[in-house]
Design a protein around this motif. Structure first.
Motif, PDB file in Angstrom:
ATOM      1  N   ARG A  46      -7.868   6.042  -0.403  1.00 35.67           N
ATOM      2  CA  ARG A  46      -8.337   5.004   0.514  1.00 35.67           C
ATOM      3  C   ARG A  46      -7.521   3.724   0.396  1.00 35.67           C
ATOM      4  NH1 ARG A  46     -13.502   7.246  -0.942  1.00 35.67           N
ATOM      5  NH2 ARG A  46     -13.719   5.732  -2.640  1.00 35.67           N
ATOM      6  N   ARG A  47      -6.798   3.566  -0.705  1.00 38.88           N
ATOM      7  CA  ARG A  47      -6.009   2.348  -0.931  1.00 38.88           C
ATOM      8  C   ARG A  47      -4.575   2.456  -0.434  1.00 38.88           C
ATOM      9  NH1 ARG A  47      -7.220  -1.182  -5.034  1.00 38.88           N
ATOM     10  NH2 ARG A  47      -5.357  -2.235  -4.218  1.00 38.88           N
TER      11      ARG A  47
ATOM     12  N   ARG B  27       0.819  -1.207   0.000  1.00 40.99           N
ATOM     13  CA  ARG B  27       0.000   0.000   0.000  1.00 40.99           C
ATOM     14  C   ARG B  27       0.856   1.262   0.000  1.00 40.99           C
ATOM     15  NH1 ARG B  27      -5.242  -0.505   2.457  1.00 40.99           N
ATOM     16  NH2 ARG B  27      -4.792   1.228   3.851  1.00 40.99           N
TER      17      ARG B  27
ATOM     18  N   ASN C 162      -2.901   0.832  -7.040  1.00 45.15           N
ATOM     19  CA  ASN C 162      -4.075   0.535  -7.876  1.00 45.15           C
ATOM     20  C   ASN C 162      -3.879   1.008  -9.318  1.00 45.15           C
ATOM     21  OD1 ASN C 162      -4.150   3.253  -7.349  1.00 45.15           O
ATOM     22  ND2 ASN C 162      -6.368   3.361  -7.136  1.00 45.15           N
TER      23      ASN C 162
ATOM     24  N   THR D 250      -7.975   6.193  -4.668  1.00 49.69           N
ATOM     25  CA  THR D 250      -6.575   5.865  -4.399  1.00 49.69           C
ATOM     26  C   THR D 250      -6.188   6.229  -2.972  1.00 49.69           C
ATOM     27  OG1 THR D 250      -5.980   6.173  -6.724  1.00 49.69           O
ATOM     28  CG2 THR D 250      -4.203   6.312  -5.121  1.00 49.69           C
TER      29      THR D 250
END
Length: 454
Positions: A245-246, A154, A212, A243
């Protein structure tokens, strides 16, 4: 000529008089204008007062947030004190329970088995239960390690630097260089990304791809040509909410606690592919001084490598403990990484847009044993005064031993590094060194103007 023509023809002259000034009306008009002006000013002040917070948000430029990294040495001392305190508490509890423990000892001649039998509770462990490790258990460990790597992905990104090159028939083409990046900080304004400076310097455009696969443009906040570290800035407004949140910022761990045998996970660009996850162990720890102005602790692993690796080494808690690093003096074919704790001061400065002070020596500590055996003064021995660097320009030479800087005693490379990092480019440092003259060392003094290596 006729007599009529000789006579002058009179013209009618009219004098226009100004209308008398009406002072009363003029005063009323002035008073009216004044009242309207005052009323307008009051309304304007009220509107500006009410709009001030919004106008500040609209037009005021937000100050750059200061990026700080805690000192791992202080953390280690705190941990040691805590462990010492816990040990003392445990000793106190043991002493207090001494009498009770003595009472629990079985009488002479009575075995533990007899005592268990008397209590009627004995746990019998089968052969299958004693066999605690098999292929399934090993696979479970591997699955957990890859889960740690996947979660750490992440904060990993792929950084691409784009330059203009020359293609066939003198056409202009794009050339790209890639490196792994680590998100080290985020706020409402920007994301800060740590990466290899060689991929992003002297390029036309820098692109960052998140986990992502969303791609955004980035700019260099600052970089250091010595450690080859660069910090990039990505505007938060350019990153989508999906993005955001990722992704997350990495935690830079305390690599001073890393020992041989520790399990580690490598992330980044490896074997020509990005977003890889490799697992292994620390097999050895080495001190090297191939970089200028500093020595580094290098972790040597049993993870296969081809010499082009770029990325991060993390522990089982998902904390970054090293940056992947390759050097001709290190074992080839296995992955090596530089201790992150020794780079934190550099990362902090670059994140705040500050340049790294440059002296220009490759040095090593003169230990007590070396000093006694070779009759060399204790201090920092200059293996190489780099050509055209500030140290050489000030007159320092190979073989000199730096013993003092700005009045501070210099005994180790750590002393030298700390003193240098207290300065900024263009500062002047008074240096005392011992220089060999025949069989003796004599003092040599000079002033070094701190530079910047790009």
């Amino acid at each position: 000529m006729p007599e009529k023509e000789k006579q002058e023809q009179p013209f009618i002259k009219e004098k226009i008089k100004n209308k008398p000034l009406n002072k009363k009306k003029l005063l009323l008009k002035g008073a009216e204008t004044t009242v309207f002006a005052v009323l307008f000013g009051v309304v304007a002040c009220f509107v500006f007062y009410m709009m001030q917070p919004k106008m500040k948000r609209w037009f005021a430029e937000e100050p750059q947030e200061v990026f700080t990294i805690p000192d791992d040495t202080q953390q280690e001392d705190t941990r040691a004190e805590a462990e010492s305190s816990a040990a003392e508490d445990e000793d106190t509890k043991t002493d207090a329970a001494g009498d009770t423990a003595a009472e629990d000892v079985p009488p002479s001649g009575q075995t533990a088995a007899d005592e268990t039998e008397a209590g009627g509770q004995e746990t019998v462990q089968t052969e299958e239960e004693r066999q605690t490790f098999d292929l399934a258990a090993y696979q479970k460990i591997q699955d957990e390690l890859y889960a740690v790597g996947a979660e750490a992905g992440r904060f990993m990104v792929t950084v691409t630097g784009i330059t203009d090159g020359e293609g066939l028939f003198d056409t202009i083409s794009e050339a790209t260089g890639q490196a792994a990046g680590i998100i080290i900080a985020s706020n409402r304004k920007e994301f800060l990304i740590l990466t290899d400076a060689r991929a992003v310097t002297d390029v036309r455009e820098i692109r960052v791809a998140f986990v992502n696969h969303e791609v955004v443009n980035a700019e260099i906040r600052q970089y250091d040509g010595n450690t080859r570290i660069a910090v990039l800035s990505v505007p938060a407004s350019e990153v989508s909410d999906v993005t955001k949140r990722r992704i997350e910022a990495a935690e830079l761990g305390n690599s001073l606690t890393v020992k041989p045998g520790k399990i580690v996970v490598a992330l980044g660009l490896m074997f020509g592919s990005s977003q890889n996850v490799l697992t292994g162990n620390i097999t050895a720890i080495s001190d090297i001084a191939t970089l200028q102005d500093r020595s580094h602790t290098v972790f040597i692993t049993d993870i296969a490598a081809d010499g082009r690796e770029n990325g991060a080494l993390i522990n089982t808690d998902g904390e970054v403990v090293g940056l992947l690093f390759q050097d001709a003096s290190l074992p080839q074919g296995v992955l090596t990484a530089v201790s992150i704790s020794e780079l934190k001061e550099v990362i902090e400065r670059l994140s705040n847009g500050q340049e790294i002070p440059y002296f220009g020596i490759v040095g090593s500590t003169v230990t007590d044993a070396i000093s006694e055996e070779y009759d060399v003064p204790k201090g920092v021995y200059i293996k190489e005064a780099v050509m055209d660097a500030p140290a050489m320009e000030a007159g320092l030479q190979n073989g000199d031993v730096i013993v003092e800087m700005d009045g501070q005693e210099i005994l180790t490379m750590d002393d030298f590094r700390r003193c240098l990092m207290e300065h900024s480019p263009e500062d002047r440092i008074k240096v005392k060194a011992d220089r060999q003259n025949g069989e003796k060392y004599r003092e040599y003094s000079c002033t070094v103007e701190v530079g910047v290596l790009k």
